[in-house]
Write a protein that holds these residues in place. Structure first.
Motif, PDB file in Angstrom:
ATOM      1  N   PHE A 152      40.474  33.742  29.043  1.00  0.00           N
ATOM      2  CA  PHE A 152      39.577  32.790  29.708  1.00  0.00           C
ATOM      3  C   PHE A 152      40.330  31.904  30.696  1.00  0.00           C
ATOM      4  CE2 PHE A 152      36.733  33.706  26.079  1.00  0.00           C
ATOM      5  CZ  PHE A 152      35.591  34.009  26.790  1.00  0.00           C
ATOM      6  N   THR A 153      41.557  31.563  30.416  1.00  0.00           N
ATOM      7  CA  THR A 153      42.352  30.746  31.344  1.00  0.00           C
ATOM      8  C   THR A 153      42.580  31.499  32.650  1.00  0.00           C
ATOM      9  OG1 THR A 153      43.441  29.640  29.498  1.00  0.00           O
ATOM     10  CG2 THR A 153      44.534  29.535  31.640  1.00  0.00           C
ATOM     11  N   THR A 154      42.904  32.774  32.531  1.00  0.00           N
ATOM     12  CA  THR A 154      43.125  33.602  33.734  1.00  0.00           C
ATOM     13  C   THR A 154      41.834  33.766  34.530  1.00  0.00           C
ATOM     14  OG1 THR A 154      44.863  34.809  32.544  1.00  0.00           O
ATOM     15  CG2 THR A 154      43.976  35.841  34.516  1.00  0.00           C
ATOM     16  N   ALA A 180      41.058  30.599  36.498  1.00  0.00           N
ATOM     17  CA  ALA A 180      41.922  30.477  37.678  1.00  0.00           C
ATOM     18  C   ALA A 180      41.419  31.345  38.808  1.00  0.00           C
ATOM     19  CB  ALA A 180      43.351  30.849  37.278  1.00  0.00           C
ATOM     20  N   LEU A 181      40.904  32.534  38.541  1.00  0.00           N
ATOM     21  CA  LEU A 181      40.382  33.423  39.566  1.00  0.00           C
ATOM     22  C   LEU A 181      39.130  32.838  40.206  1.00  0.00           C
ATOM     23  CD1 LEU A 181      40.872  36.903  37.859  1.00  0.00           C
ATOM     24  CD2 LEU A 181      42.169  35.957  39.772  1.00  0.00           C
ATOM     25  N   VAL A 182      38.260  32.210  39.405  1.00  0.00           N
ATOM     26  CA  VAL A 182      37.015  31.634  39.924  1.00  0.00           C
ATOM     27  C   VAL A 182      37.347  30.483  40.892  1.00  0.00           C
ATOM     28  CG1 VAL A 182      34.947  30.341  39.318  1.00  0.00           C
ATOM     29  CG2 VAL A 182      35.635  32.358  37.981  1.00  0.00           C
ATOM     30  N   ILE A 183      38.308  29.639  40.521  1.00  0.00           N
ATOM     31  CA  ILE A 183      38.697  28.495  41.383  1.00  0.00           C
ATOM     32  C   ILE A 183      39.303  29.012  42.681  1.00  0.00           C
ATOM     33  CG2 ILE A 183      40.269  26.528  41.517  1.00  0.00           C
ATOM     34  CD1 ILE A 183      39.887  26.152  38.522  1.00  0.00           C
ATOM     35  N   ALA A 184      40.073  30.085  42.574  1.00  0.00           N
ATOM     36  CA  ALA A 184      40.708  30.605  43.778  1.00  0.00           C
ATOM     37  C   ALA A 184      39.674  31.141  44.761  1.00  0.00           C
ATOM     38  CB  ALA A 184      41.694  31.719  43.408  1.00  0.00           C
ATOM     39  N   LEU A 185      38.549  31.659  44.260  1.00  0.00           N
ATOM     40  CA  LEU A 185      37.508  32.161  45.142  1.00  0.00           C
ATOM     41  C   LEU A 185      36.724  31.024  45.780  1.00  0.00           C
ATOM     42  CD1 LEU A 185      36.181  35.141  43.003  1.00  0.00           C
ATOM     43  CD2 LEU A 185      37.661  35.230  45.021  1.00  0.00           C
TER      44      LEU A 185
END
Length: 278
Positions: free
Chosen positions: A268-270, A273-278
């Motif tokens: 879930f942490t990873t 991080a992907l959602v924020i980067a998008l």
């Protein structure tokens, strides 16, 4: 031949004949005596007859030898018989009181005795017809070899010869009971060990259908205190309530579930991080 010479020949024959009557057979009892035990001594009027008196100058003593099944057999003087007649010959057999068959074997014979001319070594007789020394008695060893099944009671029979015309036939010993054989201890066979058999871990359990090798267990997470916790590996089925059954064998190895929680949190942490980067 002159009358003088005839007288010399007749005298010699009479002397020889008389001398022969004072002796036993020189080499022991013949084979014809195996059943009757009769000496078959010749006489001027036919075969000599045995003595009919109830008191016999010789007796037979029987005693077991230590812890073996062998017996000591002795010919001794009868203290109730008057005088001390010579014993020139003897003939001994061991029989069942209800049979005429000689039994067993005579062993370790002294120099003055030999095995008789019967079947096997079941008879003993004298070697020479010289007087036997009776101070210590005559002693022999008999062993119960190859006896018929269920043989229990036995008796020694003896024929004793004082001279050609004086002898006693089938003088009995006391009936004695054959010693029983010592039972042999059973042989214990150690169970065989199969080196190829799979090792069994005491207290091990099966989790689902996965057969994980022992090497895949995380040894850093093994609870060696055997303090059970409710949950995976302790309940009757996955996700059910823990069962406290004192008769159920408890596993000695437990896998810590914290590894799964940590892996899920990392996922879930990873993802975050992907959602924020998008």
């Amino acid at each position: 031949m002159s009358s003088h010479n005839r007288l010399i020949v007749v005298s010699a024959l009479l002397i020889s004949w008389t001398f022969s009557f004072t002796r036993a057979l020189p080499t022991g009892a013949p084979s014809t005596a195996c059943v009757s035990m009769y000496p078959q001594h010749p006489g001027p009027a036919g075969p000599a007859s045995a003595q009919s008196g109830l008191v016999v100058p010789f007796q037979i003593q029987v005693a077991p030898i230590g812890d073996t099944r062998a017996y000591s057999v002795k010919i001794v003087r009868n203290p109730n018989f008057p005088g001390a007649p010579s014993l020139l010959g003897f003939f001994l057999q061991v029989r069942d009181p209800n049979s005429n068959d000689p039994l067993g074997e005579w062993k370790n014979l002294p120099v003055y005795a030999r095995v008789g001319d019967c079947t096997g070594a079941n008879t003993v007789t004298h070697v020479a017809n010289a007087p036997k020394s009776m101070e210590q008695g005559l002693e022999f060893t008999w062993e119960p070899t190859n006896l018929p099944a269920n043989t229990k009671s036995l008796q020694i029979l003896g024929t004793f010869v004082q001279n050609m015309q004086t002898f006693w036939v089938k003088v009995p010993s006391q009936i004695f009971t054959l010693k029983e054989e010592e039972p042999q201890a059973p042989v214990r066979v150690a169970p065989s060990v199969n080196d190829n058999a799979p090792a069994v871990v005491p207290g091990s359990t099966s989790f689902g259908t996965t057969d994980a090798p022992v090497s895949s267990v995380n040894h850093n997470n093994i609870d060696s205190t055997n303090n059970r916790q409710p949950g995976f590996g302790n309940s009757a089925a996955a996700g059910s309530s823990p069962v406290n059954n004192p008769n159920q064998p408890q596993p000695t190895i437990r896998i810590n579930n914290n590894d799964g929680v940590k892996a899920l949190a990392g996922f879930f942490t990873t993802l975050a991080a992907l959602v924020i980067a998008l």
